[in-house]
Design a protein around this motif. Structure first.
Motif, mmCIF file in Angstrom:
data_model
loop_
_atom_site.group_PDB
_atom_site.id
_atom_site.type_symbol
_atom_site.label_atom_id
_atom_site.label_comp_id
_atom_site.label_asym_id
_atom_site.label_seq_id
_atom_site.Cartn_x
_atom_site.Cartn_y
_atom_site.Cartn_z
ATOM 1 N N VAL A 197 -23.284 28.540 2.188
ATOM 2 C CA VAL A 197 -23.176 29.425 1.036
ATOM 3 C C VAL A 197 -21.768 29.249 0.483
ATOM 4 O O VAL A 197 -20.796 29.618 1.139
ATOM 5 C CB VAL A 197 -23.431 30.899 1.419
ATOM 6 N N LYS A 256 -20.923 39.057 2.035
ATOM 7 C CA LYS A 256 -22.077 38.637 1.236
ATOM 8 C C LYS A 256 -22.529 37.236 1.624
ATOM 9 O O LYS A 256 -23.724 36.954 1.700
ATOM 10 C CB LYS A 256 -21.746 38.697 -0.254
ATOM 11 N N ARG A 257 -21.580 36.327 1.876
ATOM 12 C CA ARG A 257 -21.937 34.969 2.304
ATOM 13 C C ARG A 257 -22.706 35.020 3.623
ATOM 14 O O ARG A 257 -23.738 34.357 3.781
ATOM 15 C CB ARG A 257 -20.687 34.097 2.472
ATOM 16 N N VAL A 311 -26.354 36.239 3.130
ATOM 17 C CA VAL A 311 -27.248 35.208 2.614
ATOM 18 C C VAL A 311 -27.601 34.212 3.723
ATOM 19 O O VAL A 311 -28.761 33.831 3.884
ATOM 20 C CB VAL A 311 -26.628 34.488 1.401
ATOM 21 N N CYS A 345 -27.101 27.674 -0.918
ATOM 22 C CA CYS A 345 -27.455 28.733 -1.860
ATOM 23 C C CYS A 345 -26.874 28.429 -3.244
ATOM 24 O O CYS A 345 -25.709 28.076 -3.384
ATOM 25 C CB CYS A 345 -26.928 30.072 -1.363
ATOM 26 N N LEU A 377 -26.905 38.359 -4.898
ATOM 27 C CA LEU A 377 -27.538 38.386 -3.583
ATOM 28 C C LEU A 377 -29.053 38.282 -3.723
ATOM 29 O O LEU A 377 -29.678 39.127 -4.370
ATOM 30 C CB LEU A 377 -27.200 39.685 -2.855
ATOM 31 N N ILE A 389 -36.049 34.306 -0.728
ATOM 32 C CA ILE A 389 -35.626 33.259 0.201
ATOM 33 C C ILE A 389 -36.836 32.694 0.943
ATOM 34 O O ILE A 389 -36.974 31.474 1.083
ATOM 35 C CB ILE A 389 -34.579 33.810 1.208
#
Length: 135
Positions: free
Chosen positions: A57, A67-68, A71, A103, A108, A114
């Protein structure tokens, strides 16, 4: 040869060797299954695991590590639950593959999005590996 596939994602199934990662990015093929970009490379099925993965990511997309990591967790979980599709695919085409999920989305993504991309990846890989055999 039918392998029983557990719904786990051990360290042995994650790509960590620099040589294999470099080879993947230099000679691998890529396609987009939005919100993911998939880079894959076939290899000989001489050793287990048949499928090795890596999730990336970019910091450019998500500045915050929280946040990374979120994901990455979503992608790994979606892959883990659908891992049997990828293993069956490798058995069917008598090959092994290394896959990187990158990503592309700036917001998000949710789990359904996903998982849909992971399932689409499996069908796309099936058709691409099948086309590779016929050539």
């Amino acid at each position: 040869m039918t392998l029983s596939v557990k719904n786990t994602l051990p360290k042995s199934e994650r790509m960590s060797h620099t040589k294999s990662i470099d080879k993947l990015f230099s000679s691998g093929e890529a396609f987009i299954s939005y919100p993911l970009r998939i880079v894959y490379c076939k290899r000989e099925p001489d050793s287990l695991p048949l499928v090795s993965i890596m999730v990336s990511v970019p910091k450019k997309r998500f500045k915050r590590a929280v946040k990374r990591n979120r994901v990455k967790r979503l992608v790994r979980e979606a892959y883990r639950l659908n891992k049997s599709l990828f293993w069956e695919l490798c058995e069917k085409h008598n090959t092994a593959i290394d896959i990187v999920f990158i990503c592309l989305k700036d917001e998000l993504p949710d789990y359904k999005e996903i998982e849909k991309a992971i399932l689409k990846t499996a069908t796309t890989l099936d058709s691409r590996l099948g086309a590779g055999i016929e050539k």
